[in-house]
Design an enzyme around this catalytic site. Sequence first.
Site, mmCIF file in Angstrom:
data_model
loop_
_atom_site.group_PDB
_atom_site.id
_atom_site.type_symbol
_atom_site.label_atom_id
_atom_site.label_comp_id
_atom_site.label_asym_id
_atom_site.label_seq_id
_atom_site.Cartn_x
_atom_site.Cartn_y
_atom_site.Cartn_z
ATOM 1 N N LYS A 122 -8.586 5.097 1.667
ATOM 2 C CA LYS A 122 -8.023 6.077 2.604
ATOM 3 C C LYS A 122 -6.756 6.729 2.066
ATOM 4 O O LYS A 122 -6.458 7.884 2.387
ATOM 5 C CB LYS A 122 -7.743 5.391 3.946
ATOM 6 C CG LYS A 122 -8.998 5.046 4.723
ATOM 7 C CD LYS A 122 -8.736 4.089 5.874
ATOM 8 C CE LYS A 122 -8.762 2.665 5.437
ATOM 9 N NZ LYS A 122 -8.865 1.698 6.532
ATOM 10 N N LYS A 179 3.838 -0.956 -4.535
ATOM 11 C CA LYS A 179 4.250 -0.250 -3.309
ATOM 12 C C LYS A 179 5.642 0.361 -3.480
ATOM 13 O O LYS A 179 5.914 1.469 -3.015
ATOM 14 C CB LYS A 179 4.247 -1.203 -2.118
ATOM 15 C CG LYS A 179 2.878 -1.723 -1.714
ATOM 16 C CD LYS A 179 2.050 -0.661 -1.022
ATOM 17 C CE LYS A 179 0.749 -1.223 -0.494
ATOM 18 N NZ LYS A 179 -0.114 -0.175 0.107
ATOM 19 N N LYS A 221 -10.986 3.484 -6.961
ATOM 20 C CA LYS A 221 -11.933 3.077 -5.938
ATOM 21 C C LYS A 221 -11.722 3.901 -4.677
ATOM 22 O O LYS A 221 -10.655 4.483 -4.461
ATOM 23 C CB LYS A 221 -11.790 1.583 -5.627
ATOM 24 C CG LYS A 221 -10.485 1.171 -4.974
ATOM 25 C CD LYS A 221 -10.488 -0.326 -4.689
ATOM 26 C CE LYS A 221 -9.211 -0.744 -3.945
ATOM 27 N NZ LYS A 221 -9.219 -2.172 -3.607
#
Length: 333
Positions: free
Chosen positions: A198, A112, A195
């Site tokens: 969103k 992140k 994968k």
Amino acid sequence: MKETVVSGIRSTGKLHLGNYYGALSNFVKMQKEYNCFFFIADLHSLTTHPTPGDLSRTVREVVVEYLAAGIDPEISTIYVQSDVPEVAELYLYMNMNAYLGELERATAFKDKVRANPDNVNAGLLTYPVLMACDILIHHGTKVPVGKDQEQHLEMTRTFGNRFNRLYQVDYFKEAFAFSYGDKLVKIPGLDGNGKMGKSNGEASCVYLSDSPEVIRKKVMRAVSDSGPTEINQPKPEPIQNLFDLMKVVSSPDTLAHFDELYNKCEIRYGDFKKQLAEDMVLATEPVRSRIEEISSDEEYIRKVIRLGAEKAGESARKTIKEVREIIGIKKLF
């Protein structure tokens, strides 16, 4: 006593095929045999600072999609994370029991930080603690997670065991990854890599609520190539992804037919994508119809949310009462 299953999905937007085949379809099976808590993780989603309107809308969407997928609110507990304030209280206590070094070493946190260097907030750092509290608050022992969350689950065991040692109790149980006996399904996106998610954009995802027309357009625009040039050559990742999607939504005969055409260098991607799109439309039709039906019943949605808050709250209040007693937090009046 049934074992307890706990799992949540962040309220960051509509659910897609990856959520359905990777999680929701297993949730429906689990609820028949386990004591299940399925929550909408709106507190977790605050790390990305959604607008108030977006947050409330997406929470409602996920509740509707849980129901449309077949989760029964009378059997399972469907609740909104923020409707159970005891989770935040346990989060406070467990943060006192988590150390900076171990939180900074978490793979998801480092990912992140690299992806969003301008939004490295404390919520991202302590994300594993909040996830642990989601599980510990209900004494969950089985947690349906993918490989990317297994480190967080290991940290959940660490925090629970550390609490037990610190206060010399045998209170929190250990939780382990659980996939209901099936191999965890990875649903690839339409963008050619990774994968379905969103964060990769609308074009990468097929949402459960997408209309047949939208599904057809997305699939026809999916990343492909100019076609095979040698018999039985390995499929590049974007093409393998499309075949993996077909494996999930189509019949074995259909998959075998197009696999043979590919291996013989006779495949026409237009025909292949049309078939894949139609099979996706059929596969999602039952859930899509239920989404439309449930979305129009505001009273039922509110009833489900209230029921879930009551059931989850009862479980959480018992845990917090006992945790306070163990820690020594007592009212002096």
